[in-house]
Design a protein around this motif. Structure first.
Motif, short mmCIF file in Angstrom:
data_model
loop_
_atom_site.label_atom_id
_atom_site.label_comp_id
_atom_site.label_asym_id
_atom_site.label_seq_id
_atom_site.Cartn_x
_atom_site.Cartn_y
_atom_site.Cartn_z
N SER A 214 0.81 -1.30 -0.13
CA SER A 214 -0.01 0.04 -0.12
C SER A 214 0.75 1.08 0.06
O SER A 214 0.11 2.37 -0.06
CB SER A 214 -1.02 0.05 1.38
N GLY A 215 2.26 1.27 -0.03
CA GLY A 215 3.03 2.35 -0.10
C GLY A 215 3.11 2.78 1.21
O GLY A 215 3.56 4.13 1.49
N HIS A 216 3.01 2.12 2.27
CA HIS A 216 3.00 2.64 3.75
C HIS A 216 4.11 2.06 4.57
O HIS A 216 4.85 1.13 3.92
CB HIS A 216 1.80 2.49 4.48
N VAL A 217 4.42 2.56 5.81
CA VAL A 217 5.64 2.37 6.69
C VAL A 217 5.30 1.01 7.65
O VAL A 217 4.37 1.26 8.38
CB VAL A 217 6.27 3.38 7.23
N ILE B 60 -2.47 1.18 7.39
CA ILE B 60 -1.62 0.46 6.28
C ILE B 60 -2.47 0.05 5.24
O ILE B 60 -2.22 -0.31 4.23
CB ILE B 60 -0.61 -0.54 6.90
N THR B 61 -3.93 -0.11 5.64
CA THR B 61 -4.78 -0.41 4.22
C THR B 61 -5.59 0.69 3.90
O THR B 61 -6.58 0.64 2.66
CB THR B 61 -5.85 -1.35 4.91
N ASP B 62 -5.45 1.86 4.27
CA ASP B 62 -6.19 3.28 3.97
C ASP B 62 -7.61 3.23 4.16
O ASP B 62 -8.08 4.25 3.76
CB ASP B 62 -5.77 3.38 2.48
N SER B 63 -8.24 2.27 5.06
CA SER B 63 -9.61 2.47 5.24
C SER B 63 -10.30 1.81 6.36
O SER B 63 -9.71 0.65 6.61
CB SER B 63 -10.37 1.87 4.02
N LEU B 64 -11.05 2.21 7.10
CA LEU B 64 -11.67 1.64 8.27
C LEU B 64 -12.54 0.55 7.75
O LEU B 64 -12.77 -0.24 8.80
CB LEU B 64 -12.77 2.69 9.20
N ASP C 10 8.07 0.30 22.81
CA ASP C 10 8.12 1.00 23.76
C ASP C 10 6.76 1.04 24.75
O ASP C 10 5.65 0.99 24.09
CB ASP C 10 8.48 2.49 23.67
N PRO C 11 6.85 0.72 26.02
CA PRO C 11 5.69 0.83 26.74
C PRO C 11 4.67 2.00 26.65
O PRO C 11 3.61 1.87 27.13
CB PRO C 11 6.16 0.44 27.99
N GLY C 12 5.42 2.99 26.31
CA GLY C 12 4.75 4.34 26.13
C GLY C 12 3.90 4.69 24.81
O GLY C 12 3.31 5.50 24.75
N THR C 13 4.07 3.58 23.92
CA THR C 13 3.49 3.74 22.73
C THR C 13 2.07 3.75 22.65
O THR C 13 1.37 2.86 23.45
CB THR C 13 4.09 2.65 21.75
N GLY C 14 1.43 4.59 22.04
CA GLY C 14 -0.17 4.76 22.00
C GLY C 14 -0.71 3.63 21.44
O GLY C 14 -0.05 2.81 20.37
N ILE C 15 -2.04 3.04 21.76
CA ILE C 15 -2.36 1.76 21.39
C ILE C 15 -3.70 1.95 20.51
O ILE C 15 -4.18 1.10 20.02
CB ILE C 15 -2.66 0.75 22.31
N GLY C 16 -4.14 3.28 20.14
CA GLY C 16 -5.07 3.78 19.53
C GLY C 16 -4.77 3.87 18.01
O GLY C 16 -3.74 3.89 17.60
N PHE C 17 -5.78 4.13 16.99
CA PHE C 17 -5.55 4.39 15.55
C PHE C 17 -4.35 5.56 15.65
O PHE C 17 -3.75 5.50 14.73
CB PHE C 17 -6.78 4.74 15.07
N ASP C 18 -4.42 6.48 16.52
CA ASP C 18 -3.53 7.67 16.54
C ASP C 18 -2.33 7.21 17.05
O ASP C 18 -1.27 8.07 16.84
CB ASP C 18 -4.02 8.88 17.37
N GLY C 19 -1.92 5.94 17.38
CA GLY C 19 -0.65 5.71 17.85
C GLY C 19 0.21 5.31 16.51
O GLY C 19 1.44 5.36 16.67
N ASP C 20 -0.53 5.31 15.31
CA ASP C 20 0.54 5.19 14.08
C ASP C 20 0.56 6.69 13.63
O ASP C 20 0.03 7.39 13.17
CB ASP C 20 -0.36 4.37 13.02
N THR C 21 1.99 7.11 14.08
CA THR C 21 2.34 8.31 13.57
C THR C 21 3.23 8.63 12.34
O THR C 21 3.45 9.54 12.12
CB THR C 21 3.42 9.07 14.83
N LEU C 22 3.34 7.31 11.69
CA LEU C 22 4.04 7.48 10.49
C LEU C 22 3.49 7.16 9.21
O LEU C 22 3.84 7.52 8.14
CB LEU C 22 5.20 6.18 10.47
N ASN C 23 2.03 6.66 9.45
CA ASN C 23 1.25 6.38 8.12
C ASN C 23 -0.20 7.53 8.41
O ASN C 23 -0.51 7.88 9.43
CB ASN C 23 0.60 4.99 8.10
#
Length: 234
Positions: free
Chosen positions: A61-64, A74-78, A216-229
């Motif tokens: 999909s051209g993502h990270v 990473i799939t571009d859609s909910l 890292d244990p401080g990583t967000g676990i929601g959709f907003d936890g993906d900061t690179l895509n």
């Protein structure tokens, strides 16, 4: 519940209750705080029964691909959370809220090497699954946002016992009696988190067939936890 033993006292879970943080914040919201290292295991998607990694999906999909990636990003859609497919890439999405059979076997086999009590393992199941009735007299406890009931088995039980409801539902939390590590599959997630010693996490990273990375244990676990895509379209 073939393979699992009913218990009437929730005392084995008290340490976990004390160490799980506020619901929905970071890795420590689902996996107890205080471990030396943490990892995130990505449940595979499937194409014609073959496991498909998140890395494959992201790259197509051209993502990270990275420790904080989220399936909608990473799939571009909910819409790909629970149905639909991406033809030629995957035709079945990752299992949500339960550890798939293949990863369960690989995970438990390695984790058994990192506990002094592989013959006593505690299993907690969310009490809200419609297909998994709470047994009469079951020990119950609360973690933020979730009511659970407790079972007992061995470390191998997660892989060897039949699913709890006939639909591939496996326990959401499990840990050995010596508390050397803890595995958590939150009911709304397509991934599983593990906390343990540095050696245990390093061992898991080396297991063939597991798509898993240290996190890292401080990583967000929601959709907003993906900061690179990019955020997914609705």
């Amino acid at each position: 519940m073939i393979g699992y033993q009913l218990v009437s006292e929730a005392a084995p879970a008290r340490w976990l209750v004390d160490r799980i943080g506020e619901f929905g914040v970071d890795v420590r919201s689902v996996t107890p705080a205080g471990f030396e290292a943490y990892a995130r295991l990505f449940h595979p998607a499937y194409l014609d029964g073959r496991e498909v990694s998140w890395r494959e999906v992201a790259e197509a999909s051209g993502h990270v691909a990275h420790p904080g990636m989220q399936w909608p990003s990473i799939t571009d859609s909910l819409r790909f959370l629970s149905h639909d497919d991406q033809p030629g890439l995957w035709d079945q999405p990752p299992d949500e809220g339960t550890l798939p059979a293949g990863p369960a076997q690989r995970l438990s086999a390695e984790l058994a090497r990192h506990t002094s009590t592989p013959d006593t393992c505690w299993y907690a199941v969310w009490d809200g699954f419609g297909g998994v009735p709470v047994p009469a007299g079951a020990a119950r406890f609360e973690i933020p946002g979730r009511g659970m009931f407790l079972l007992r088995g061995t470390v191998a039980t997660i892989a060897e016992a039949p699913p709890l409801d006939g639909w591939e539902q496996r326990p959401n939390l499990w840990w050995p009696d010596d508390r050397a590590w803890c595995v958590a599959t939150e009911i709304d997630f397509m991934t599983t988190y593990v906390g343990g010693s540095a050696a245990a996490i390093a061992g898991l990273l080396a297991v063939p067939g597991l798509e898993i990375c240290e996190v890292d244990p401080g990583t967000g676990i929601g959709f907003d936890g993906d900061t690179l895509n990019p955020r997914p379209a609705r």
